[in-house]
Design a protein around this motif. Structure first.
Motif, PDB file in Angstrom:
ATOM      1  N   LEU A  25     109.632 -89.188  76.070  1.00 15.04           N
ATOM      2  CA  LEU A  25     111.003 -90.496  76.390  1.00 15.04           C
ATOM      3  C   LEU A  25     111.807 -90.247  77.426  1.00 15.04           C
ATOM      4  O   LEU A  25     112.742 -89.606  78.240  1.00 15.04           O
ATOM      5  CB  LEU A  25     111.808 -89.764  74.624  1.00 15.04           C
ATOM      6  N   ALA A  26     112.411 -91.357  77.813  1.00 16.54           N
ATOM      7  CA  ALA A  26     113.161 -91.880  78.884  1.00 16.54           C
ATOM      8  C   ALA A  26     114.157 -93.159  78.702  1.00 16.54           C
ATOM      9  O   ALA A  26     113.899 -94.392  77.398  1.00 16.54           O
ATOM     10  CB  ALA A  26     112.426 -92.314  79.767  1.00 16.54           C
ATOM     11  N   ALA A  27     115.691 -92.802  79.088  1.00 19.03           N
ATOM     12  CA  ALA A  27     116.409 -93.410  78.515  1.00 19.03           C
ATOM     13  C   ALA A  27     117.482 -93.656  79.656  1.00 19.03           C
ATOM     14  O   ALA A  27     117.301 -92.796  80.572  1.00 19.03           O
ATOM     15  CB  ALA A  27     117.383 -93.491  77.347  1.00 19.03           C
ATOM     16  N   ARG A  28     117.987 -94.645  80.244  1.00 17.31           N
ATOM     17  CA  ARG A  28     119.487 -94.761  81.241  1.00 17.31           C
ATOM     18  C   ARG A  28     120.551 -92.962  81.563  1.00 17.31           C
ATOM     19  O   ARG A  28     120.076 -92.852  82.260  1.00 17.31           O
ATOM     20  CB  ARG A  28     120.266 -95.609  81.562  1.00 17.31           C
ATOM     21  N   GLN A  29     120.637 -92.954  79.804  1.00 11.08           N
ATOM     22  CA  GLN A  29     120.905 -92.147  79.842  1.00 11.08           C
ATOM     23  C   GLN A  29     121.272 -90.819  78.478  1.00 11.08           C
ATOM     24  O   GLN A  29     120.389 -91.615  77.658  1.00 11.08           O
ATOM     25  CB  GLN A  29     123.464 -92.347  80.376  1.00 11.08           C
ATOM     26  N   ALA A  49     104.447 -92.766  75.958  1.00  9.98           N
ATOM     27  CA  ALA A  49     105.690 -93.380  76.390  1.00  9.98           C
ATOM     28  C   ALA A  49     107.077 -94.120  75.985  1.00  9.98           C
ATOM     29  O   ALA A  49     106.129 -95.250  75.952  1.00  9.98           O
ATOM     30  CB  ALA A  49     105.395 -92.580  78.139  1.00  9.98           C
ATOM     31  N   GLY A  50     107.620 -93.751  75.651  1.00 12.56           N
ATOM     32  CA  GLY A  50     108.781 -94.276  74.814  1.00 12.56           C
ATOM     33  C   GLY A  50     109.905 -94.481  75.936  1.00 12.56           C
ATOM     34  O   GLY A  50     110.524 -94.075  76.532  1.00 12.56           O
ATOM     35  N   GLY A  51     110.127 -95.656  76.398  1.00 10.87           N
ATOM     36  CA  GLY A  51     111.888 -96.541  77.295  1.00 10.87           C
ATOM     37  C   GLY A  51     112.347 -96.703  76.017  1.00 10.87           C
ATOM     38  O   GLY A  51     112.023 -97.692  75.941  1.00 10.87           O
ATOM     39  N   GLY A  52     113.497 -96.974  76.329  1.00 12.41           N
ATOM     40  CA  GLY A  52     115.009 -97.064  75.441  1.00 12.41           C
ATOM     41  C   GLY A  52     114.674 -97.406  74.365  1.00 12.41           C
ATOM     42  O   GLY A  52     114.241 -96.342  72.729  1.00 12.41           O
ATOM     43  N   VAL A  53     114.457 -98.430  73.646  1.00  6.89           N
ATOM     44  CA  VAL A  53     114.949 -98.654  72.282  1.00  6.89           C
ATOM     45  C   VAL A  53     112.956 -99.031  71.779  1.00  6.89           C
ATOM     46  O   VAL A  53     112.740 -98.954  70.899  1.00  6.89           O
ATOM     47  CB  VAL A  53     115.008-100.215  71.652  1.00  6.89           C
ATOM     48  N   GLY A  54     112.601 -98.850  73.121  1.00  7.37           N
ATOM     49  CA  GLY A  54     111.192 -99.222  72.629  1.00  7.37           C
ATOM     50  C   GLY A  54     110.139 -97.504  71.822  1.00  7.37           C
ATOM     51  O   GLY A  54     109.474 -97.738  71.672  1.00  7.37           O
ATOM     52  N   VAL A  55     111.084 -96.464  71.663  1.00  3.01           N
ATOM     53  CA  VAL A  55     110.455 -95.287  71.683  1.00  3.01           C
ATOM     54  C   VAL A  55     110.891 -95.802  69.252  1.00  3.01           C
ATOM     55  O   VAL A  55     110.021 -95.342  68.506  1.00  3.01           O
ATOM     56  CB  VAL A  55     111.765 -94.287  71.171  1.00  3.01           C
ATOM     57  N   ILE A 114     116.888 -92.335  71.355  1.00  4.67           N
ATOM     58  CA  ILE A 114     116.627 -92.736  70.169  1.00  4.67           C
ATOM     59  C   ILE A 114     115.432 -91.424  69.884  1.00  4.67           C
ATOM     60  O   ILE A 114     114.281 -91.671  69.935  1.00  4.67           O
ATOM     61  CB  ILE A 114     116.852 -93.914  69.903  1.00  4.67           C
ATOM     62  N   LEU A 115     115.913 -91.802  68.101  1.00  6.65           N
ATOM     63  CA  LEU A 115     114.679 -90.528  67.606  1.00  6.65           C
ATOM     64  C   LEU A 115     113.702 -89.586  68.239  1.00  6.65           C
ATOM     65  O   LEU A 115     113.000 -89.355  67.243  1.00  6.65           O
ATOM     66  CB  LEU A 115     113.684 -92.129  66.864  1.00  6.65           C
ATOM     67  N   ASP A 173     126.720 -97.336  71.147  1.00  8.32           N
ATOM     68  CA  ASP A 173     127.726 -98.545  71.101  1.00  8.32           C
ATOM     69  C   ASP A 173     126.560 -99.390  71.414  1.00  8.32           C
ATOM     70  O   ASP A 173     126.807-100.840  70.346  1.00  8.32           O
ATOM     71  CB  ASP A 173     128.853 -97.915  72.074  1.00  8.32           C
ATOM     72  N   LEU A 174     125.322 -99.773  71.390  1.00  5.85           N
ATOM     73  CA  LEU A 174     124.325-100.966  71.546  1.00  5.85           C
ATOM     74  C   LEU A 174     123.738-100.085  71.278  1.00  5.85           C
ATOM     75  O   LEU A 174     122.622-101.744  71.123  1.00  5.85           O
ATOM     76  CB  LEU A 174     124.141-100.327  73.908  1.00  5.85           C
ATOM     77  N   VAL A 175     122.885 -99.674  70.273  1.00 13.81           N
ATOM     78  CA  VAL A 175     121.940 -99.633  69.963  1.00 13.81           C
ATOM     79  C   VAL A 175     122.365 -99.170  68.343  1.00 13.81           C
ATOM     80  O   VAL A 175     122.730 -98.534  67.728  1.00 13.81           O
ATOM     81  CB  VAL A 175     120.844 -98.418  69.857  1.00 13.81           C
ATOM     82  N   VAL A 176     121.715 -99.731  67.023  1.00 16.69           N
ATOM     83  CA  VAL A 176     121.999 -99.818  65.862  1.00 16.69           C
ATOM     84  C   VAL A 176     120.590-100.016  65.238  1.00 16.69           C
ATOM     85  O   VAL A 176     119.631-100.869  65.589  1.00 16.69           O
ATOM     86  CB  VAL A 176     122.627-100.582  65.429  1.00 16.69           C
ATOM     87  N   LYS A 177     120.560 -98.749  64.365  1.00 20.68           N
ATOM     88  CA  LYS A 177     119.319 -98.362  62.836  1.00 20.68           C
ATOM     89  C   LYS A 177     120.084 -99.544  61.744  1.00 20.68           C
ATOM     90  O   LYS A 177     121.279 -98.969  61.608  1.00 20.68           O
ATOM     91  CB  LYS A 177     119.193 -97.473  62.641  1.00 20.68           C
ATOM     92  N   LEU A 178     118.878-100.279  61.448  1.00 18.07           N
ATOM     93  CA  LEU A 178     119.530-100.934  60.446  1.00 18.07           C
ATOM     94  C   LEU A 178     117.989-100.828  59.087  1.00 18.07           C
ATOM     95  O   LEU A 178     116.326-101.262  59.616  1.00 18.07           O
ATOM     96  CB  LEU A 178     119.222-102.311  60.198  1.00 18.07           C
ATOM     97  N   VAL A 179     118.283-100.132  58.377  1.00 15.55           N
ATOM     98  CA  VAL A 179     117.325 -99.915  57.296  1.00 15.55           C
ATOM     99  C   VAL A 179     117.385-101.629  55.558  1.00 15.55           C
ATOM    100  O   VAL A 179     118.243-101.691  55.479  1.00 15.55           O
ATOM    101  CB  VAL A 179     117.943 -99.054  55.929  1.00 15.55           C
ATOM    102  N   LEU A 180     116.773-101.951  55.877  1.00 19.26           N
ATOM    103  CA  LEU A 180     116.549-103.356  54.795  1.00 19.26           C
ATOM    104  C   LEU A 180     115.586-103.407  53.793  1.00 19.26           C
ATOM    105  O   LEU A 180     114.898-102.464  54.565  1.00 19.26           O
ATOM    106  CB  LEU A 180     116.986-104.362  55.426  1.00 19.26           C
ATOM    107  N   GLU A 181     115.871-103.995  52.726  1.00 13.18           N
ATOM    108  CA  GLU A 181     114.643-104.140  51.909  1.00 13.18           C
ATOM    109  C   GLU A 181     113.948-105.102  52.149  1.00 13.18           C
ATOM    110  O   GLU A 181     114.256-105.971  52.175  1.00 13.18           O
ATOM    111  CB  GLU A 181     115.773-105.022  50.502  1.00 13.18           C
TER     112      GLU A 181
END
Lengths: 277, 515
Positions: A131-135, A104-110, A140-141, A12-20
């Motif tokens: 990889l780490a996150a709250r839940q 070591a990646g956390g949240g969207v830092g991945v 991601i990824l 719900d909170l994290v979105v991936k966008l591919v752009l030109e």
């Protein structure tokens, strides 16, 4: 104007966008970031490039909804344009064959960690990623990281996926059993602070990629300044990567919170407008 | 001007019938009796609460009066004081004749940005300083700057904006790296000479320091846009959000057909004083503070960018940027907006007009003071600063008397916002991206002072990236100089190719040689 050609919700909170962005796709290297502005009244926010497709001339950015600008960005749909995208900015990651890399990646830092992991792997290193996150839904990824890692450890705060615990616990387990030549970390400032404390204990060279407040992103304003080894550095032109053991993370967190009041007021205004509409 | 020296050209212009007639209308002696007019201004107590322009511009009558003061000297020294070489007496006399649109055309022969220069040039140390009046009769100069602004504004308001003539389009691609004053002046001249000009800009807006740096109350962004529109009509292309050296390298752009570049990337890096507490929140560089307000419109709640601007704002420094910052703080509602400057008001580098305007607007001047430490609250926001009193000692390298700290004079004042305006360093992005470029120890690009050519023949440079920190008009002068010498350089290159080709007997030989 950069057109969005693909969009995917990681949660719900994290979105991936591919752009030109053909020029940026061609010039970017691991570690680079872009500055994005949504709409002609938007603010300029730095976002790291997660992936690029040279043939299609696209870049991928991962955005977490934290304030008005990131919500506006996440609300854009395929076919919409992002008003301004500029980059690639910052120094690319210094990649060489060192041996074993602990990433070591956390949240969207991945997202910014992904191209770094890929580059280290391609340079012939053994890569172990934590990889780490709250839940669970904030991890991601994972699949893409797995593609370029020899081993992946997942940590969640609530134990809903992988192992229950903090990123440092997952890392320490690896450090105890493997000879690590370099640690690279990207994530929330508080997480990187504890990663740095851990790796300092084990005397492991550690690189942290910092994501601070920026305006121009080209060295002009100094909003992104941080203390590294007691000296003031600009993340945009001197970084974004620094020796994690030298970074004053407490000062960085204090500066990141500069606009907390303004941001929550702006958020309230935005939500009210949104409700009315 | 072709074929004539500048002196002969000016003489010929001066002897034109209309100029002779104007001179005969009023004797020089009578002209010198006329008093210098005042620029109408917004009331200080009103203007320090809004962002509309302080100076309101001359009326037609005021402009004609002022133009009459100019005695149309046989030896117009004023022109020598102009970095872009405007034919000053000619445009002033056009105003006296009531030919305001013609006056604007004269300006645009040599100046791509007359509405900008009429507002922000330090005329008092340039054209007006070497005017006949202060030089010979100890009277205030003709207000050339006010007249320049008048002509440019009149043209814009008339809706009959002229587009400078372009000599035959030659299709040769050249680029400016940066769209500030150096880049715009360069682009205007190159376009006039027929080149296919592209201006690359790193930010999302065109205009560089004119947009992000100089506040609306001194130079409305709209004025800058009018002048940029003229360049667009002349065929100049603008590409924003493009950082040459990052988005694409100079080599890659050369593959796209560009034959030469002018680097006008500005003095991007703000200086700090490296004193304790300087990274507390609420402490800005003037670049950041002004960019947030001018470019990102942080004071307008309709825009997303925030700015912290509190009740007690201290601005460190005594230059024009410091004045712009402190006057901005006042307009954002500061109860105390203070200048903290380590020397006395006599040594202040800011324009006199800016200092006077600031004083009128209720800015406090704490001269002969220097900050030595900042203290913050529990959230890290600056709440106090420690100041040291200074006194003036012997002159230093700059010729100004050196500030010396007074032992034991420290005291603390309350502040919630600080703007550090103690100069800038050159932007490192371009030099970083071109390793062969000869750069000084200060980070400025080394160029031949006459040609503005760098150590790489195809790269020219001008403005703050060469000077380290100067004025809009000096940057524009550099841009014009770079344009003239780049034109000579490219034409010489073409001649060399032609003479090389002439040495071959057949096209087949040429193709063989080219491989």
């Amino acid at each position: 104007m950069n057109k969005i050609i693909d969009k995917e919700y990681f949660s719900d909170l994290v979105v991936k966008l591919v752009l030109e962005a053909p020029y940026i796709a061609k010039s970017r290297k691991a570690g680079h970031f872009v500055i994005v502005r949504v709409g002609e009244r938007g603010e300029r926010i730095p976002l790291t490039i997660a992936e690029a497709d040279l043939e299609k001339g696209t870049i991928t950015i991962i955005v977490q909804k934290v304030g008005v600008s990131s919500i506006k960005l996440c609300n854009l749909e395929v076919g919409d344009n992002i008003h301004d995208v500029v980059g690639p900015l910052g120094h690319p990651t210094h990649i060489e064959k060192l041996g074993t890399i602990l990433a070591a990646g956390g949240g969207v830092g991945v997202a910014p960690l992904l191209p770094i992991v890929e580059a280290y792997k391609n340079a012939g290193n053994k890569v172990i990623s934590v990889l780490a996150a709250r839940q669970k839904d904030l991890i991601i990824l994972e699949e893409q990281i797995r593609l370029h890692s020899d081993e992946v450890i997942i940590m969640t705060d609530d134990g809903s996926y992988g192992k229950k615990g903090l990123i440092t616990e997952g890392m320490e387990e690896v450090i105890k059993r493997e000879k690590i030549d370099e640690v690279v970390t990207v994530g929330p400032a508080i997480m990187m602070k504890y990663v740095a404390l851990l790796t300092k204990k084990y005397k492991l060279p550690t690189v942290a990629s910092l994501n601070t407040i920026m305006v121009d992103g080209t060295g002009m304003c100094g909003a992104c300044r941080v203390s590294v080894g007691g000296k003031t550095k600009f993340v945009c032109v001197d970084g974004p990567e620094f020796d994690a053991h030298e970074v004053d993370f407490d000062e960085m967190m204090m500066r990141l919170a500069s606009y907390t009041d303004e941001e929550s007021a702006a958020y309230d205004r935005f939500i009210n407008k949104y409700k009315k509409a | 001007m072709v074929g004539l020296g500048i002196v002969e050209y000016l003489k010929k212009e001066r002897s034109q019938e209309w100029r002779v007639e104007l001179r005969s209308n009023l004797k020089a002696k009578e002209r010198t009796q006329l008093e210098r007019g005042h620029m109408p201004e917004q009331d200080p107590d009103q203007r320090n609460k809004n962002f509309t322009e302080v100076n309101l511009g001359l009326t037609e009558e005021q402009a004609i009066h002022e133009a009459k003061r100019c005695i149309d000297c046989p030896n117009p020294t004023c022109i020598t004081g102009c970095p872009v070489g405007i034919n000053i007496p000619k445009f002033v006399k056009k105003i006296e004749a009531g030919e305001f649109l013609d006056a604007a055309r004269v300006l645009k022969e040599t100046n791509a940005l007359p509405a900008v220069c009429g507002r922000v040039c330090p005329q008092e140390v340039q054209c007006e300083q070497v005017c006949y009046y202060p030089q010979k009769v100890d009277k205030p100069a003709v207000s050339i700057g006010h007249l320049e602004r008048f002509a440019a504004d009149f043209e814009r308001d008339s809706g009959k904006v002229s587009v400078p003539e372009i000599t035959a389009f030659n299709g040769i691609k050249v680029a400016s790296i940066g769209s500030g004053p150096a880049g715009l002046a360069f682009a205007g001249d190159m376009a006039k000479m027929g080149y296919d000009v592209t201006v690359y800009e790193a930010l999302h807006e065109i205009g560089g320091v004119l947009k992000y740096g100089i506040p609306e109350f001194r130079l409305p962004n709209e004025m800058v846009d009018v002048e940029i529109d003229i360049l667009k009509k002349m065929g100049v292309k603008f590409i924003t959000n493009f950082i040459v050296g990052k988005t694409a390298s100079v080599e890659e752009l050369m593959k796209e057909g560009y034959v030469a570049f002018m680097v006008g990337s500005g003095a991007g890096l703000p200086n700090f004083m490296n004193i304790p507490g300087e990274n507390l929140t609420g402490i800005y560089s003037s670049n950041e503070y002004l960019t947030r307000v001018n470019l990102m419109k942080a004071a307008d709640p309709e825009y997303d960018t925030p700015v912290m601007s509190g009740k007690n704002v201290a601005v460190i420094g005594g230059g024009n940027t410091a004045m712009d910052s402190v006057r901005t703080a006042k307009r954002l509602g500061a109860e105390r907006a203070m200048i903290i400057y380590r020397r006395s008001i006599e040594e202040m580098p800011a324009r006199n007009e800016e200092i006077i305007h600031a004083q009128e607007e209720g800015i406090e001047f704490m001269n002969l003071h220097n900050p030595i430490e900042y203290m913050g609250d529990e959230k890290g926001r600056v709440k106090q600063m420690k100041l040291l009193k200074m006194e003036l000692g012997e002159p230093d390298d700059s010729g100004r008397r050196r500030p010396v700290p007074l032992e034991g004079s420290e005291f603390v004042i309350d502040v919630d916002t600080v703007v550090v305006s103690v100069g800038v360093s050159p932007n490192p992005l371009i030099p970083q991206s071109m390793s062969e470029l000869d750069v000084s120890s200060l980070g400025t690009i080394n160029v031949d002072k006459e040609t503005m050519q760098s150590s790489i023949p195809d790269i020219f440079a001008g403005g703050d990236i060469v000077r380290g920190g100067a004025t809009v008009i000096l940057a524009m002068g550099d841009g014009r100089k770079a344009a003239a010498s780049m034109d000579r350089y490219i034409k010489q290159k073409v001649r060399n190719i032609i003479s090389l080709i002439k040495e071959f007997d057949t096209i087949g030989d040429i193709l063989d040689f080219a491989g």
